[in-house]
Design a protein around this motif. Structure first.
Motif, PDB file in Angstrom:
ATOM      1  N   TRP A 214       0.832  -1.204   0.000  1.00 41.91           N
ATOM      2  CA  TRP A 214       0.000   0.000   0.000  1.00 41.91           C
ATOM      3  C   TRP A 214       0.870   1.258   0.000  1.00 41.91           C
ATOM      4  O   TRP A 214       0.554   2.240  -0.658  1.00 41.91           O
ATOM      5  CB  TRP A 214      -0.914  -0.013   1.230  1.00 41.91           C
ATOM      6  N   ASN A 215       1.984   1.230   0.758  1.00 42.21           N
ATOM      7  CA  ASN A 215       2.811   2.426   0.932  1.00 42.21           C
ATOM      8  C   ASN A 215       3.836   2.644  -0.173  1.00 42.21           C
ATOM      9  O   ASN A 215       4.496   3.663  -0.187  1.00 42.21           O
ATOM     10  CB  ASN A 215       3.552   2.354   2.272  1.00 42.21           C
ATOM     11  N   ASP A 216       3.999   1.687  -1.070  1.00 40.10           N
ATOM     12  CA  ASP A 216       5.076   1.787  -2.058  1.00 40.10           C
ATOM     13  C   ASP A 216       4.853   2.959  -3.011  1.00 40.10           C
ATOM     14  O   ASP A 216       3.739   3.209  -3.470  1.00 40.10           O
ATOM     15  CB  ASP A 216       5.177   0.478  -2.854  1.00 40.10           C
ATOM     16  N   LEU A 217       5.934   3.656  -3.278  1.00 38.91           N
ATOM     17  CA  LEU A 217       5.849   4.764  -4.229  1.00 38.91           C
ATOM     18  C   LEU A 217       6.808   4.576  -5.406  1.00 38.91           C
ATOM     19  O   LEU A 217       6.431   4.778  -6.560  1.00 38.91           O
ATOM     20  CB  LEU A 217       6.164   6.096  -3.532  1.00 38.91           C
ATOM     21  N   PRO A 260      -6.327   3.531   5.779  1.00 36.47           N
ATOM     22  CA  PRO A 260      -6.311   2.056   5.776  1.00 36.47           C
ATOM     23  C   PRO A 260      -5.107   1.481   6.512  1.00 36.47           C
ATOM     24  O   PRO A 260      -5.221   0.478   7.221  1.00 36.47           O
ATOM     25  CB  PRO A 260      -6.240   1.711   4.283  1.00 36.47           C
ATOM     26  N   VAL A 261      -3.968   2.150   6.370  1.00 35.02           N
ATOM     27  CA  VAL A 261      -2.761   1.669   7.021  1.00 35.02           C
ATOM     28  C   VAL A 261      -2.867   1.829   8.535  1.00 35.02           C
ATOM     29  O   VAL A 261      -2.485   0.941   9.299  1.00 35.02           O
ATOM     30  CB  VAL A 261      -1.553   2.448   6.459  1.00 35.02           C
ATOM     31  N   LEU A 262      -3.404   2.963   8.963  1.00 36.87           N
ATOM     32  CA  LEU A 262      -3.580   3.179  10.403  1.00 36.87           C
ATOM     33  C   LEU A 262      -4.501   2.130  10.991  1.00 36.87           C
ATOM     34  O   LEU A 262      -4.232   1.563  12.049  1.00 36.87           O
ATOM     35  CB  LEU A 262      -4.154   4.574  10.664  1.00 36.87           C
ATOM     36  N   VAL A 263      -5.595   1.862  10.293  1.00 35.34           N
ATOM     37  CA  VAL A 263      -6.558   0.866  10.776  1.00 35.34           C
ATOM     38  C   VAL A 263      -5.887  -0.502  10.855  1.00 35.34           C
ATOM     39  O   VAL A 263      -5.970  -1.197  11.881  1.00 35.34           O
ATOM     40  CB  VAL A 263      -7.798   0.824   9.863  1.00 35.34           C
ATOM     41  N   ALA A 264      -5.170  -0.867   9.787  1.00 35.95           N
ATOM     42  CA  ALA A 264      -4.501  -2.176   9.774  1.00 35.95           C
ATOM     43  C   ALA A 264      -3.494  -2.266  10.905  1.00 35.95           C
ATOM     44  O   ALA A 264      -3.400  -3.282  11.593  1.00 35.95           O
ATOM     45  CB  ALA A 264      -3.805  -2.409   8.432  1.00 35.95           C
TER      46      ALA A 264
END
Lengths: 283, 315
Positions: A214-217, A260-264
């Motif tokens: 998800w975080n990949d840029l 979404p990342v915070l929730v995960a």
């Protein structure tokens, strides 16, 4: 007479709570502050944001930023792209990671040690070395500039194979052997007996994989050209470039990217941190 | 366990057959089936890392632009690279970034971990708050901090104004941009060091600390002679890890400054990316990437040697 450890005098308590709060509260607020500001500003209007000196608290909850972002033709699409890529990659890692991890943990075959060493060895290859040929390879496969180019290279990682292998090794052999001798195929044994026991390890792999994908840029930046196939991270950075005047919208978009990342993370905090530290502390 | 031995006792025929089968397996292995299990992972992992790694090495000795056929030029790319002032500047910026980021994150991480290693109320909340920035993507961080550090209306200048500090240029100032990247890097990266150190601190046996206290050690003495030696391997691990991360910094630079202002934040990976995908000098970029990879390798090997050396000392 009371015995007492020297050097550990019971200090008289002037406060009903530990004095450490005076240090720890400001320090941890320092880490939280940018995120608080992100949240607050995403609920402001642009006029409010552009005021100087800045208003800290929005006078009321404005949803203009979110409305702008969600009505933008591309933003929801980027969100979906990111979701699709992250979920497919997670499933791929669980599936292929379990298969390979199980084979390395339980099955004997020629060259297995060499193969495992080779796969783990790839962990030290930095991304910068492989990025240009990977780009060319995806181009040759005809999937450059599609979500496929984002999915295929991460479909299974040495990390997933290794973590699952270690977990399978820690399971008692006897349960599987019983099933195996009863005529259960290896695949069925894996599916019916081992996988249900491996839920914690699978959870760790799923959360960590989701997070990194998800975080990949960098890779989406290289592999994707068409803005219809942008991921959220890539979209957000270009969105910021084009809408500098619409900071409320940019911050709303940023919230949607981070959430979404915070929730995960908050959901799986314990497993997440355990898996991060175990290699460092015990290794 | 109990079930299986019972089965062996009762069902004799099955047991011998199983034993014979396992004997055959020992000789032949389960080769075809095992390969079926391993193949997808092997093809993807090896096919998309080892092959590109070799390909990249070949590319670094070619004049290639990703479009027209490449031409073999041997070590020419490396020779040019060694004289390229832009590459040298990128190396210096990367070293400055790492030189500030690594010690600060180790020192800060240790300090914070010691502070957070106590049983008081809300400690879980404090720990979470310190760690949360770590899971936020560099892209999101970059966008957020470009907003906070905007020279004209950003909240950072407003806060500085309250303390009487004149407005700063931040990302627009070539003297500040790189330092600002270090600050953001620390904001998000410290949590990882904290968590790893915390795990180490909690692994220290309580008896050791109590014994030190009985021997009359003050808190500094306890730290110096009991805590620090146990944390040493963790410190080495974190130093290597953070150095490798710092030398590969890219995302944050791309989002916030794109290497500017006046190239002051052009780090090595940004240089490589720019050469390969903006200027299309792929061979030259691959050479740059190999120089970086080589230095990463040296860092890992060097640290491994230190670690081994210390383990020998410990014995």
């Amino acid at each position: 007479m009371t015995t007492q450890l020297p050097g550990r005098r019971p200090t008289r308590r002037f406060l009903p709570f530990s004095a450490w709060h005076f240090v720890l509260l400001p320090v941890s607020l320092f880490f939280a502050l940018p995120l608080v500001w992100l949240t607050l500003s995403s609920f402001m209007t642009n006029a409010q944001i552009n005021r100087f000196p800045p208003t800290i608290i929005p006078d009321s909850l404005h949803l203009d930023g979110y409305r702008y972002v969600l009505q933008n033709a591309l933003f929801p699409r980027w969100f979906m792209n990111s979701m699709i890529v992250a979920l497919v990659v997670v499933v791929g890692n669980l599936l292929f990671g379990s298969l390979a991890g199980y084979a390395f943990a339980r099955m004997r075959f020629r060259g297995s040690k060499v193969l495992l060493a080779l796969m783990l060895g790839t962990l030290i290859i930095p991304f910068q070395i492989t990025m240009i040929p990977s780009f060319l390879l995806m181009k040759d496969l005809g999937i450059i500039d599609t979500l496929g180019a984002l999915i295929v290279p991460s479909l299974v990682t040495p990390f997933a194979v290794f973590l699952l292998r270690q977990f399978f090794l820690s399971l008692p052999r006897e349960i599987e052997e019983a099933a195996w001798i009863d005529g259960c195929s290896r695949l069925r044994t894996l599916w019916v007996i081992v996988i249900p026991l491996a839920r914690p390890a699978l959870g760790t792999v799923a959360v960590l994989t989701f997070l990194t994908t998800w975080n990949d840029l960098a890779w989406p930046l290289i592999a994707i050209n068409n803005d219809h196939n942008y991921t959220l991270q890539l979209g957000l950075t270009t969105f910021q470039g084009q809408h500098r005047t619409q900071w409320a919208a940019v911050m709303a978009g940023n919230m949607i990217t981070v959430l979404p990342v915070l929730v995960a993370f908050l959901a799986a905090q314990r497993t997440f941190i355990q898996s991060l530290t175990s290699s460092a502390v015990k290794g | 366990m109990a079930t299986s031995s019972w089965r062996f006792a009762v069902d004799h025929h099955d047991a011998t057959r199983a034993r014979r089968r396992s004997l055959a397996k020992r000789w032949l292995g389960e080769t075809p089936e095992s390969w079926g299990f391993v193949l997808p992972a092997a093809v993807i992992i090896i096919g998309l890392s080892i092959i590109p790694m070799i390909w990249s090495l070949v590319l670094s000795m070619q004049s290639a632009d990703l479009v027209t056929p490449a031409r073999w030029i041997g070590l020419q790319n490396y020779r040019v690279l060694s004289k390229d002032p832009n590459f040298r500047a990128a190396c210096i910026h990367t070293l400055i970034y790492a030189g500030l980021f690594v010690p600060l994150s180790i020192g800060g991480g240790l300090g914070l971990a010691v502070m957070l290693n106590r049983k008081i109320r809300f400690i879980g909340l404090y720990r979470t708050l310190v760690f949360v920035p770590f899971v936020i993507s560099a892209a999101a961080q970059g966008v957020l901090f470009s907003f906070i550090f905007d020279a004209h209306f950003g909240i950072a200048n407003a806060v500085l104004g309250w303390f009487g500090v004149p407005p700063q240029g931040f990302f627009a100032d070539s003297n500040q941009a790189l330092l600002l990247l270090v600050v953001i890097g620390l904001w998000s990266g410290l949590g990882f060091c904290v968590v790893v150190y915390l795990a180490g601190l909690q692994d220290i046996q309580q008896e050791l600390l109590e014994a030190a206290a009985i021997d009359g050690a003050r808190s500094w003495g306890t730290f110096r002679y009991v805590v620090w030696p146990t944390l040493k391997p963790i410190t080495i691990f974190l130093s290597v890890w953070e150095t490798l991360q710092a030398l590969q910094v890219f995302d944050l630079v791309f989002v916030t400054t794109r290497g500017g202002p006046l190239e002051s934040t052009t780090v090595i990976v940004f240089f490589v990316w720019n050469q390969a995908f903006q200027l299309f000098t792929a061979g030259y970029a691959a050479a740059g990437a190999y120089v970086l990879a080589f230095s990463l390798l040296i860092v890992s090997i060097g640290m491994r040697l230190i670690r081994r050396h210390q383990e020998v000392d410990a014995r």
